[in-house]
Scaffold this active site. Structure first.
Site, short mmCIF file in Angstrom:
data_model
loop_
_atom_site.label_atom_id
_atom_site.label_comp_id
_atom_site.label_asym_id
_atom_site.label_seq_id
_atom_site.Cartn_x
_atom_site.Cartn_y
_atom_site.Cartn_z
CG HIS A 96 -2.19 -0.80 0.94
ND1 HIS A 96 -2.22 -2.17 1.00
CD2 HIS A 96 -3.44 -0.41 0.57
CE1 HIS A 96 -3.43 -2.60 0.69
NE2 HIS A 96 -4.19 -1.55 0.43
CE LYS B 174 -5.46 -9.78 12.92
NZ LYS B 174 -5.41 -8.97 14.13
#
Ligand code: SF4
Length: 504
Positions: free
Chosen positions: A348, A414
Site C-alpha cells: 500500500h 481483520k
C-alpha cells in the site's frame, strides 16, 4: 550435576516452536468449545466455529494455526547445578532452535522479524532473534517455556503507572474497548501488577503461559486479591460485549490472569497484555537425558464441528460493481469466489507513493477487492500456506488515496476500521469485509490458485492474485458506513446489561 548438551537444547527448542505452530493448548480448545456452546450471538458463534475448525485442521495437517507465526519468546529457568556442554550463550542456543524451527522444510513458518526497526526494517530471514529471559534457580534441571506471539495482540500491550488509589478494574474496563478486535478475541488477558515497569510487563507475559483455570477458581473461590481481581475482571470484561473478533457477543476472554509483586509506596505499575486466538506456548524440562519430547494432544480433544454456510450470500468477485455491493448490509455473511488481490502495509505504501509521483500502478484495481494478508510459504501440493487476514487499521491511512484514485471497491482484513477509513468507504460506496483472525489454514483452503502480480521483492507482502472459492467473510463496514464493530458490541453490552452503556 546435570549436563545439558548443546544439540539437545537446540533441538528441543526447535521442536517446541514447530509444535506450537500447529497445536493449540488443549485447555484453550476446551474453554473455546464451552464458550461456543454458550454463545448466543450468531456472528460470534460463527467466528468461534471457524477458529475451532481451523485449529483441528492445523493439528491434523501440521500447518500453522495463523499466518502470523509470531515473535519467538523463551523463558528459561536454569538450575544452579546444571553444567552446559556448549560454547554458545543461552540466547544463541535459543536463536539456533528458532532458526531451525522457522526454516523447517515440511512446515516452514513465516519469518516476521525485521532488523533496524526504526530504519530499513529488513527481514532477518529466519525469525531470529528470539526474546530470551533467563532466571537462575536452585536445582539440576532446565525448565523452558516457549511462546510465539502474533503482532496483532502484541501491539495491544498496555502499561500504566497508576496512582496508588486508582482502580485497576476501572483502568482495564476503560482500556479494553479501545483495543478493538485487533488482538483477535476470544483469548485471554494477563495483568502484571506491582514491581517496577519492566517487572510488571514480564509478569503479564509470564501469566499468559499459565493454564486456563478460571472455572476452577470460580468453583473454589478466591483466596487473595489477585484471584478476586481475576474473577471480577473476567465477568466485567465479558460484559463489555466485545465478543469473538469484536462482532459482539458473550465471550471476549476465556480467562484473566493476574500476577503481582511488591512495589514502591508511591507507585502502582500495571501491565495488561492480551493473548489472541492463536494462543501458542509449550513447556518442557531438560534433565540431561536427551532432547525433550512433547506429547501431541489427542484429536479427540477437538470437537467435531461443521461450518454452517447455508445463510451466506454467494458472491462472484469477477463480476462485481459498486451497484452490486450497495445492497450488502453490515453483519451479512458472504462466500467470495473469483479473483482476489492481496496487498498489505508495504504494498500500500508503495502504491500510494507511486500515485503521488504520477506513476501508473502495475495492477488495475478497478472493481477489484484487495485482501490484507501476508501468507506463509506453500509446501508440497499447497497453492499457498496459511493466509489469514492481517490488522486492517494499519492500512487506514491508505484507504482514501486508494479508493479515490484506483477504482478499488472492496477490502478484506481483520477487525475494525478507524473513523477516517469508514468515512472514505461511505464516500466512495465501497465495502470492507473481515475474515476470521486465527483461522488462517481454513482460509487458505478456499484459495485455489495464486500468482504474484507485482512487487515480488516485498516477499510475503507482494501483490498477489488469488483465485478463491467460497471464502467466508463478513461485511464489517457497508457502503452506507454502517460498521458491525460499533453496533455489535454496543448491542451485546446492552443485552448483557451489567455495565451501563456510555451515551456517545
Ligand atoms: S490470531 Fe490474530 S493476533 Fe493472533 S497471531 Fe493470528 S492474526 Fe495475529
Amino acid at each position: 550435576m546435570t549436563t545439558i548438551r548443546q544439540e539437545d537444547f537446540i533441538q528441543s527448542v526447535a521442536d517446541a516452536f514447530q509444535f506450537i505452530s500447529y497445536y493449540h493448548p488443549a485447555d484453550y480448545i476446551r474453554d473455546l468449545w464451552a464458550a461456543y456452546q454458550r454463545e448466543e450471538s450468531p456472528a460470534a458463534r460463527d467466528a468461534m466455529a471457524q477458529i475451532l475448525v481451523n485449529s483441528r485442521m492445523s493439528a491434523e495437517g501440521h500447518r500453522p494455526i495463523c499466518q502470523d507465526t509470531g515473535i519467538s519468546i523463551a523463558f528459561i529457568k536454569v538450575g544452579m547445578d546444571v553444567r552446559w556442554d556448549t560454547k554458545m550463550s543461552l540466547a544463541e542456543l535459543v536463536n539456533e532452535g528458532v532458526r531451525r524451527a522457522y526454516t523447517d522444510k515440511d512446515n516452514p513458518l513465516r519469518a516476521s522479524m525485521l532488523a533496524d526497526p526504526d530504519g530499513k526494517r529488513v527481514s532477518t530471514g529466519d525469525n531470529t532473534p528470539a526474546v530470551t529471559h533467563v532466571e537462575l534457580v536452585p536445582g539440576d534441571k532446565v525448565e523452558v517455556i516457549v511462546a510465539a506471539k502474533g503482532g496483532g495482540s502484541e501491539n495491544k500491550s498496555k502499561f500504566a503507572m497508576l496512582l496508588p488509589s486508582d482502580s485497576i478494574v476501572d483502568w482495564v474496563l476503560n482500556i479494553v474497548p479501545t483495543m478493538g478486535a485487533d488482538w483477535c478475541p476470544p483469548g485471554m488477558l494477563s495483568l502484571g501488577i506491582g514491581g517496577s515497569p519492566e517487572k510488571a510487563m514480564l509478569m503479564a507475559k509470564w501469566g499468559m503461559m499459565e493454564p486456563l483455570d478460571i472455572y476452577e477458581l470460580k468453583a473454589r473461590g478466591p483466596s487473595n486479591r489477585a484471584e478476586e481481581l481475576r474473577l471480577e475482571l473476567f465477568e466485567k470484561v465479558n460484559a463489555l460485549g466485545i465478543g469473538a473478533q469484536g462482532l459482539g457477543g458473550l465471550s471476549t476472554v476465556l480467562d484473566v490472569k493476574v500476577n503481582d509483586y511488591p512495589t514502591h509506596a508511591a507507585s502502582k505499575p500495571v501491565a495488561l497484555l492480551p493473548n489472541c486466538a492463536a494462543t501458542r506456548h509449550a513447556h518442557f524440562v531438560l534433565d540431561g537425558s536427551g532432547p525433550a519430547s512433547l506429547d501431541p494432544p489427542s484429536l479427540a480433544d477437538w470437537p467435531r464441528l461443521e461450518l454452517d454456510l447455508s445463510t451466506s450470500r454467494r458472491v462472484d468477485l469477477d463480476r462485481l460493481t459498486k451497484a452490486d455491493i450497495a445492497s450488502w448490509k453490515a453483519g451479512e455473511r458472504l462466500l467470495l469466489s473469483g479473483k482476489l488481490l492481496t496487498g498489505r502495509d508495504a504494498a500500500h505504501k508503495r502504491m500510494v507513493d507511486m500515485m503521488s509521483r504520477g506513476e501508473q500502478l502495475p495492477v488495475d484495481l478497478t472493481n477489484r477487492f484487495i485482501y490484507y494478508t501476508g501468507p506463509v510459504d506453500a509446501v508440497r501440493d499447497e497453492v499457498v500456506g496459511p493466509a489469514g487476514p492481517t490488522t486492517s487499521s494499519r492500512m487506514d491511512k491508505f484507504v482514501e488515496p486508494v479508493l479515490s484514485r484506483t477504482g478499488l471497491i472492496g477490502m478484506v482484513g481483520k477487525s475494525e476500521r478507524g473513523p477516517m477509513a469508514v468515512e472514505s468507504i461511505k464516500k466512495h460506496g465501497a465495502v470492507y469485509c473481515i475474515a476470521v483472525g486465527g483461522a488462517a489454514y481454513l482460509v487458505s483452503k478456499s484459495i485455489r490458485a495464486s500468482r504474484v502480480l507485482a512487487f515480488e521483492d516485498l516477499g510475503m507482502e507482494a501483490i498477489r492474485e488469488f483465485e478463491v472459492r467460497d471464502m467466508p467473510v463478513i461485511v464489517a463496514v457497508d457502503s452506507t458506513g454502517d460498521a458491525v464493530h460499533k453496533t455489535g458490541p454496543a448491542q451485546w453490552r446492552a443485552r448483557i446489561g451489567k455495565i451501563p452503556v456510555a451515551v456517545v
